[in-house]
Enzyme design. Structure first.
Site, short mmCIF file in Angstrom:
data_model
loop_
_atom_site.label_atom_id
_atom_site.label_comp_id
_atom_site.label_asym_id
_atom_site.label_seq_id
_atom_site.Cartn_x
_atom_site.Cartn_y
_atom_site.Cartn_z
N PRO A 10 89.47 -53.83 -27.91
CA PRO A 10 90.71 -54.58 -27.85
C PRO A 10 91.89 -53.93 -28.57
CG PRO A 10 89.12 -55.65 -29.30
CD PRO A 10 88.39 -54.59 -28.55
N ASN A 11 93.02 -54.01 -27.93
CA ASN A 11 94.33 -53.56 -28.44
C ASN A 11 94.50 -52.05 -28.45
OD1 ASN A 11 95.30 -56.24 -29.04
ND2 ASN A 11 93.82 -56.27 -30.70
N ARG A 18 101.52 -49.27 -31.13
CA ARG A 18 100.91 -50.24 -32.05
C ARG A 18 100.80 -49.62 -33.46
NH1 ARG A 18 94.45 -51.38 -32.39
NH2 ARG A 18 94.56 -53.11 -33.84
N TYR A 23 97.90 -45.84 -36.71
CA TYR A 23 97.15 -45.28 -35.59
C TYR A 23 97.81 -44.07 -34.93
CZ TYR A 23 94.83 -49.82 -36.13
OH TYR A 23 94.15 -50.90 -36.65
N ASN A 79 85.12 -47.00 -29.91
CA ASN A 79 85.99 -47.62 -30.90
C ASN A 79 86.04 -49.10 -30.56
OD1 ASN A 79 87.93 -48.62 -32.56
ND2 ASN A 79 89.38 -46.93 -32.25
N ALA A 82 88.80 -54.53 -33.31
CA ALA A 82 88.52 -55.64 -34.23
C ALA A 82 87.15 -56.27 -34.00
CB ALA A 82 89.62 -56.69 -34.10
N GLU A 103 80.03 -44.77 -33.49
CA GLU A 103 81.12 -45.71 -33.79
C GLU A 103 82.29 -44.92 -34.35
OE1 GLU A 103 80.01 -48.53 -36.82
OE2 GLU A 103 82.07 -49.27 -37.05
N HIS A 105 86.46 -45.00 -35.71
CA HIS A 105 87.70 -45.68 -36.07
C HIS A 105 88.78 -44.65 -36.37
CE1 HIS A 105 85.61 -49.44 -36.09
NE2 HIS A 105 84.65 -48.86 -36.81
N ARG A 112 91.51 -49.97 -46.12
CA ARG A 112 92.40 -51.04 -45.65
C ARG A 112 91.91 -52.41 -46.15
NH1 ARG A 112 93.43 -50.30 -39.42
NH2 ARG A 112 95.06 -51.82 -39.92
#
Ligand code: DQA
Length: 151
Positions: A10-11, A18, A23, A79, A82, A103, A105, A112
């Site tokens: 998502p996103n 964004r 990012y 990725n 969320a 995985e 990111h 964060r």
């Protein structure tokens, strides 16, 4: 030629606009081009997909499991966005489908907010690449190729 599926959750379709401080400025199309180039260099076919929907991502992981079992796919670079921090269902899908999955990111989630420090995906992942910006995608593809013994 064996294949790797690159999944973005998502996103991540908003990459480029964004939160560029987190990012970067590269778009999803830039990232997907980088993945295809990495695949070409390594002699691996790359397919990129993105969805904002948890169930769709689960269906694609199941499909990848069948492809891995048939010997046509090395695994998945994902990725999960969320969903990393919320999705028991994705955890179960990865385990249930027995998919080797890296995985990934873009940001260093551990530097964060605290809610980003826990991942439901990590215990089901073959390995994790975190915090190298979008350059993590080629690293993750190469890692999957190397651990699978294809190179
Ligand atoms: C992310 C980190 C997640 O915490 C966030 O929800 C994302 C992107 C990353 O690539 O850094 O959507 O997975």
């Amino acid at each position: 030629m064996k294949k790797i599926l690159v999944l973005n959750g998502p996103n991540l379709n908003l990459l480029g606009t964004r939160e560029p401080a987190q990012y970067g400025h590269e778009t999803l199309a830039d990232v997907e081009r980088m993945c295809l180039e990495t695949g070409a260099t390594l002699g691996i076919e790359i397919e990129c997909r993105q969805s904002n929907h948890e169930g769709q991502l689960i269906d694609w992981i199941h499909e990848a499991g069948r492809e891995v079992a048939a010997g046509r796919m090395l695994g998945v670079v994902m990725n999960p966005g969320a969903y990393t921090h919320t999705s028991v269902a994705l955890h179960d899908a990865i385990k249930g489908a027995s998919v080797p999955l890296v995985e990934l990111h873009i940001s260093n989630v551990h530097a964060r907010e605290e809610f980003r420090h826990h991942s439901y995906i990590s215990p089901a992942a073959r390995g994790i690449i975190v915090g190298f910006g979008v350059k993590g995608y080629p690293l993750a593809i190469e890692a999957l190729v190397r651990v699978s013994g294809a190179k």
